[in-house]
Design a protein around this motif. Structure first.
Motif, PDB file in Angstrom:
ATOM      1  N   SER A 112       0.817  -1.208   0.000  1.00  0.00           N
ATOM      2  CA  SER A 112       0.000   0.000   0.000  1.00  0.00           C
ATOM      3  C   SER A 112       0.854   1.263   0.000  1.00  0.00           C
ATOM      4  CB  SER A 112      -0.934   0.003   1.213  1.00  0.00           C
ATOM      5  OG  SER A 112      -0.186   0.042   2.424  1.00  0.00           O
ATOM      6  N   LEU A 113       2.142   1.144   0.333  1.00  0.00           N
ATOM      7  CA  LEU A 113       3.034   2.298   0.362  1.00  0.00           C
ATOM      8  C   LEU A 113       3.530   2.678  -1.029  1.00  0.00           C
ATOM      9  CD1 LEU A 113       5.056   1.252   3.530  1.00  0.00           C
ATOM     10  CD2 LEU A 113       3.195   2.927   3.389  1.00  0.00           C
TER      11      LEU A 113
ATOM     12  N   LEU B 247       0.643  -4.300  -9.819  1.00  0.00           N
ATOM     13  CA  LEU B 247       1.896  -4.291  -9.064  1.00  0.00           C
ATOM     14  C   LEU B 247       2.875  -5.310  -9.623  1.00  0.00           C
ATOM     15  CD1 LEU B 247       3.637  -3.387  -6.689  1.00  0.00           C
ATOM     16  CD2 LEU B 247       2.511  -5.135  -5.305  1.00  0.00           C
ATOM     17  N   TRP B 248       2.520  -6.598  -9.587  1.00  0.00           N
ATOM     18  CA  TRP B 248       3.495  -7.598 -10.006  1.00  0.00           C
ATOM     19  C   TRP B 248       3.590  -7.735 -11.515  1.00  0.00           C
ATOM     20  CZ3 TRP B 248       7.574  -8.652  -7.690  1.00  0.00           C
ATOM     21  CH2 TRP B 248       7.639  -8.479  -6.307  1.00  0.00           C
ATOM     22  N   GLY B 249       2.576  -7.288 -12.234  1.00  0.00           N
ATOM     23  CA  GLY B 249       2.739  -7.193 -13.675  1.00  0.00           C
ATOM     24  C   GLY B 249       3.837  -6.216 -14.025  1.00  0.00           C
ATOM     25  N   GLY B 250       3.783  -5.037 -13.395  1.00  0.00           N
ATOM     26  CA  GLY B 250       4.797  -4.030 -13.669  1.00  0.00           C
ATOM     27  C   GLY B 250       6.171  -4.404 -13.171  1.00  0.00           C
TER      28      GLY B 250
ATOM     29  N   ALA C 272      -7.418   0.981 -10.756  1.00  0.00           N
ATOM     30  CA  ALA C 272      -7.896  -0.282 -10.193  1.00  0.00           C
ATOM     31  C   ALA C 272      -6.783  -1.300 -10.359  1.00  0.00           C
ATOM     32  CB  ALA C 272      -9.162  -0.753 -10.898  1.00  0.00           C
ATOM     33  N   SER C 273      -6.513  -2.049  -9.298  1.00  0.00           N
ATOM     34  CA  SER C 273      -5.277  -2.829  -9.256  1.00  0.00           C
ATOM     35  C   SER C 273      -5.274  -4.049 -10.157  1.00  0.00           C
ATOM     36  CB  SER C 273      -4.988  -3.264  -7.811  1.00  0.00           C
ATOM     37  OG  SER C 273      -5.979  -4.168  -7.357  1.00  0.00           O
ATOM     38  N   THR C 274      -6.431  -4.484 -10.629  1.00  0.00           N
ATOM     39  CA  THR C 274      -6.499  -5.766 -11.341  1.00  0.00           C
ATOM     40  C   THR C 274      -7.428  -5.669 -12.538  1.00  0.00           C
ATOM     41  OG1 THR C 274      -6.254  -6.833  -9.180  1.00  0.00           O
ATOM     42  CG2 THR C 274      -6.844  -8.257 -11.011  1.00  0.00           C
ATOM     43  N   PHE C 275      -7.079  -6.376 -13.603  1.00  0.00           N
ATOM     44  CA  PHE C 275      -7.952  -6.543 -14.766  1.00  0.00           C
ATOM     45  C   PHE C 275      -8.039  -8.032 -15.052  1.00  0.00           C
ATOM     46  CE2 PHE C 275      -8.415  -7.167 -19.373  1.00  0.00           C
ATOM     47  CZ  PHE C 275      -9.596  -6.481 -19.607  1.00  0.00           C
ATOM     48  N   SER C 276      -9.243  -8.576 -15.012  1.00  0.00           N
ATOM     49  CA  SER C 276      -9.451  -9.994 -15.290  1.00  0.00           C
ATOM     50  C   SER C 276      -9.603 -10.185 -16.792  1.00  0.00           C
ATOM     51  CB  SER C 276     -10.704 -10.492 -14.559  1.00  0.00           C
ATOM     52  OG  SER C 276     -10.902 -11.871 -14.788  1.00  0.00           O
TER      53      SER C 276
ATOM     54  N   MET D 235      -1.142  -0.335  -5.382  1.00  0.00           N
ATOM     55  CA  MET D 235      -0.601   0.202  -6.636  1.00  0.00           C
ATOM     56  C   MET D 235       0.427   1.290  -6.364  1.00  0.00           C
ATOM     57  SD  MET D 235      -4.182   0.395  -8.780  1.00  0.00           S
ATOM     58  CE  MET D 235      -3.398   0.502 -10.396  1.00  0.00           C
ATOM     59  N   GLY D 236       1.370   1.436  -7.291  1.00  0.00           N
ATOM     60  CA  GLY D 236       2.332   2.526  -7.248  1.00  0.00           C
ATOM     61  C   GLY D 236       3.762   2.089  -7.464  1.00  0.00           C
ATOM     62  N   GLU D 237       4.176   0.992  -6.799  1.00  0.00           N
ATOM     63  CA  GLU D 237       5.568   0.556  -6.951  1.00  0.00           C
ATOM     64  C   GLU D 237       5.869   0.169  -8.391  1.00  0.00           C
ATOM     65  OE1 GLU D 237       9.236   0.354  -5.242  1.00  0.00           O
ATOM     66  OE2 GLU D 237       7.435   0.626  -4.022  1.00  0.00           O
ATOM     67  N   GLU D 238       4.860  -0.332  -9.123  1.00  0.00           N
ATOM     68  CA  GLU D 238       5.086  -0.675 -10.530  1.00  0.00           C
ATOM     69  C   GLU D 238       5.350   0.567 -11.367  1.00  0.00           C
ATOM     70  OE1 GLU D 238       0.730   0.206 -10.303  1.00  0.00           O
ATOM     71  OE2 GLU D 238       2.253  -0.702  -9.017  1.00  0.00           O
TER      72      GLU D 238
END
Length: 780
Positions: free
Chosen positions: A369-370, A592-595, A645-649, A692-695
């Motif tokens: 979240s940071l 996040l982990w995609g990026g 939004a953090s996810t896309f299905s 989100m953000g670190e990506e």
């Protein structure tokens, strides 16, 4: 490898899904549902070369035939016939396409690598195909090509064991059952069907007159790699595309098309959603396709000025169609500025109205979240800093983060935020926030000096990496697992040395050297692919990056293969993401982990040199921006500028939660999940962008500043994250980076770096070196 879901594994795992094994089907005819599980099949095997399975008992008969052909080919034919005396209206015909998309939740990494595959779909028109890529990236893989009939869509159902009470993160073991929809009228995903202008023309019923039949067939062929997958598709009669998956407004879309033998182009159409007209606008673009080498390839060049998704549709002379789906982004610097403004206006809770003064909402105990803070600080380090944004990020770090994760702000006393333990990975993000604060100009900081933040970053990261600092066995073990600290540890060590902070530099250097030695030692068994999720791209992505940075290129290549297997390739830019499933219970884009995995792939290219990493990194990065793109109109969930939004299905339908089908969402959606544990765990969740953000930080460290040139297998110069145009004076290279400062041609050993505080959008490349283009640079 058994390429389909094995009934023995279902029995072992205790999953009740025999009705979803490969070839099982369901169908709705005239409003009545029928399924293979309710019928007694008639099976016939002919000389060991062909097997047929026939189902009767309803108004429409279903028959499947499996035929072995030459060169290890398998042909699968599905036929339906109306045996009644009335018209049969089929509103849904779904066949389970259950390839071995399995996550084994155990420490047997090789089992996950060699006995599971990711499935990358290519849909739309008459040329559906599916790449089943073994997670080890070891050939053979499997290519499945439609030979007859249209495939409306590909859906998934996830069966899993919910282990949230054992692991705080969503550590689920399970598998995805894929489902082909041969006929789909939209009932499987009504919200999507109402919004999906890209594939909406595929959603319709099938009417069969008495005695009428319809057939579909697919060919299964082993393939060596991505290139061989497309070569085999061309041999099977499919057009072959190479195209730009995404670009920024004002950029150049380029595609190359190779037609199957004997085919020609009747028409080529480009469609886009018009917000002014409130409908799809289509234009003919066949006149902009030029014949390529030896007349065998067509080259399409388009210069879209407005953001938004595009569908390029090819119509062959025989009437069959194929599509490519790509995206035009807002200039990314505008997207990032809009995002930072939105966060500071909507997310920053200075008064603590929602429970924690100075926190960025939504609240979470997880360090992910940071990412909002790290993004804001990273963005402000690359542009003229916005004092209000920096002030809010600094206040959140010192007045909220420091005291929420540590008792009285003491970095040696982490809070047990998860009941009986604390989570090691959280400290990666905390140290990153402090490190980015240390890089800010002293005049923009209000609470402490850059030197203080630099010391704090080192102290937190030393605590994270030192097993002796932790009393719990879980924490000791996790201290040796890789994480996102790889993004900044080398810069942190450099800055500590430059600042003369000898003691923290020496301690962190020793811990990093010990960590590197252990990582190298464990490479042979792929231990670095394991996280709290066990086999996970959050493990092998950073592991590859870390091995590259410490110079162990051979070991890095082993993990790099796992990244290449993990990043999709498709005719739709949204299906080109790093493959994860547990947040969506389906194949998905996870911002996040995609990026972060995309960033690992880009780092692998810089160190290892294989353009496959560069291309995969760019595909994946551009797919992730779908989670921020407010111009996207093909998904039920629309975004306002700056929201996310953090996810896309990706799958349609998502059979676990149909509302998520090709939709964007965050974890708050699970407040209404049918899984009672999910419902309980997320009862208080709010907002769709908590992790989100670190990506975006990872993007800014790579494609956010850098455009790349490389040469393809034919020696042609190509550009990634930009456009290169050949002129009499050399190649004019235009960067799509948010803050363009660097241009690289690794093969020629050429690199251009802008001066400090300068952005350079365009350069000239000639004679193996970059030169300034005669236009003014921009000072930031």
């Amino acid at each position: 490898m058994n390429w389909v879901v094995d009934p023995a594994y279902l029995a072992e795992a205790g999953f009740p899904d025999e009705d979803k094994l490969f070839g099982e089907w369901s169908m709705t005819v005239n409003g009545t549902a029928y399924a293979s599980r309710d019928a007694v099949p008639l099976v016939r095997i002919d000389r060991g070369r062909q097997a047929s399975v026939a189902f009767g008992g309803g108004p429409v008969d279903v028959a499947m035939t499996y035929s072995l052909e030459e060169e290890d080919r398998l042909r699968w034919k599905i036929a339906v016939r109306n045996g009644s005396t009335e018209t049969a209206r089929i509103t849904g015909l779904h066949v389970w396409f259950s390839l071995a998309h399995v996550m084994f939740r155990d420490l047997n990494v090789l089992r996950n690598m060699r006995h599971s595959c990711a499935v990358y779909p290519h849909l739309g028109g008459d040329f559906a195909k599916f790449a089943a890529i073994r997670r080890s990236h070891e050939a053979p893989h499997l290519g499945i090509y439609a030979a007859e009939g249209r495939t409306a869509t590909l859906g998934t159902f996830c069966r899993y064991q919910n282990l949230f009470l054992e692991q705080v993160s969503p550590s689920l073991d399970g598998l995805l059952f894929h489902r082909l929809s041969l006929v789909e009228n939209g009932d499987s995903f009504p919200e999507l069907a109402a919004a999906d202008w890209i594939y909406g023309d595929q959603y319709r019923e099938l009417a069969l007159a008495p005695g009428e039949s319809r057939e579909w067939s697919y060919v299964f062929v082993p393939c060596r790699d991505e290139d061989d997958f497309y070569r085999q598709a061309l041999a099977a009669g499919h057009p072959r595309w190479t195209y730009t998956p995404a670009l920024t407004a004002g950029g150049v879309f380029e595609a190359e098309l190779v037609l199957p033998e004997g085919r020609s182009v009747r028409e080529m159409r480009l469609s886009a959603w018009s917000p002014e007209a409130g409908r799809v606008v289509t234009e003919t673009v066949a006149g902009r396709a030029a014949a390529g080498v030896a007349g065998s390839a067509l080259r399409i060049v388009l210069r879209p000025e407005r953001p938004g998704e595009r569908k390029l549709e090819l119509v062959l002379d025989d009437g069959r169609t194929d599509v490519v789906v790509w995206n035009v982004l807002e200039p990314i610097d505008r997207m990032l500025e809009q995002r930072a403004e939105w966060l500071c206006r909507h997310s920053y809770d200075e008064a603590g109205t929602h429970g924690r003064p100075h926190a960025f909402l939504p609240l979470s105990n997880q360090g992910e979240s940071l990412g909002k803070l790290t993004f804001i600080l990273m963005k402000n380090s690359l542009t003229a800093p916005n004092p209000d944004q920096v002030r809010k990020a600094e206040a959140a770090a010192v007045l909220d983060m420091k005291n929420h994760w540590f008792e009285d702000g003491d970095f040696r006393k982490p809070r047990m935020l998860y009941g009986t333990f604390y989570r090691i990975y959280d400290f990666d993000y905390i140290a990153h926030v402090f490190y980015l604060l240390s890089r800010m100009d002293r005049r923009t900081l209000a609470l402490h000096s850059p030197e203080t933040y630099l010391r704090w970053a080192a102290e937190v990261l030393c605590f994270r990496l030192d097993p002796d600092c932790h009393s719990g066995e879980r924490e000791k073990n996790e201290a040796r697992l890789n994480g996102i600290f790889i993004l900044y540890i080398h810069d942190l060590l450099r800055d500590l040395e430059r600042a003369g902070l000898t003691e923290p530099h020496a301690r962190l250097r020793r811990l990093w050297d010990d960590f590197s030695a252990q990582l190298a030692e464990e490479t042979r068994g792929f231990r670095g692919a394991i996280t709290e999720h066990y086999y996970d791209n959050a493990g092998f992505g950073p592991a590859c990056d870390a091995l590259c940075r410490i110079g162990l290129t051979k070991e890095a290549e082993a993990y790099g293969e796992l990244i290449l297997a993990n990043i999709g390739f498709s005719n739709d830019y949204r299906a080109q993401n790093p493959e994860r499933w547990w947040e969506a219970l389906s194949y998905m884009i996870h911002s996040l982990w995609g990026g972060l995995v995309a960033a690992s792939a880009r780092s692998a290219y810089e160190h290892l040199g294989d353009p496959a990493y560069l291309l995969a990194a760019y595909r994946a990065t551009m797919a992730v921006f779908n989670c921020y793109d407010w111009h996207v109109a093909s998904t039920p969930r629309r975004l306002e500028p700056g929201a996310a939004a953090s996810t896309f299905s990706v799958a349609a339908p998502n059979l676990n939660m149909p509302v998520l089908s090709r939709n964007r969402f965050g974890q708050s959606v699970f407040r209404e999940a049918s899984d009672p544990l999910f419902e309980r765990l997320f009862a208080n969740s709010s907002g769709d962008d908590w992790d989100m953000g670190e990506e975006l930080v990872a993007y800014l460290l790579g494609f956010g500043t850098t455009a790349y040139l490389y040469r393809d297998d034919h020696g042609a110069l190509r550009c990634v994250n930009g456009h290169a145009e050949e002129t009499a004076d050399g190649w004019i290279v235009t960067s799509y980076a948010a803050y363009p400062r660097r241009f690289v041609c690794r093969e020629d050993g050429a690199e251009f770096l802008a001066d400090a505080g300068e952005t350079v959008r365009r350069v000239c490349y000639r004679g193996g070196r970059f030169e300034r283009y005669p236009e003014p640079a921009v000072r930031t």
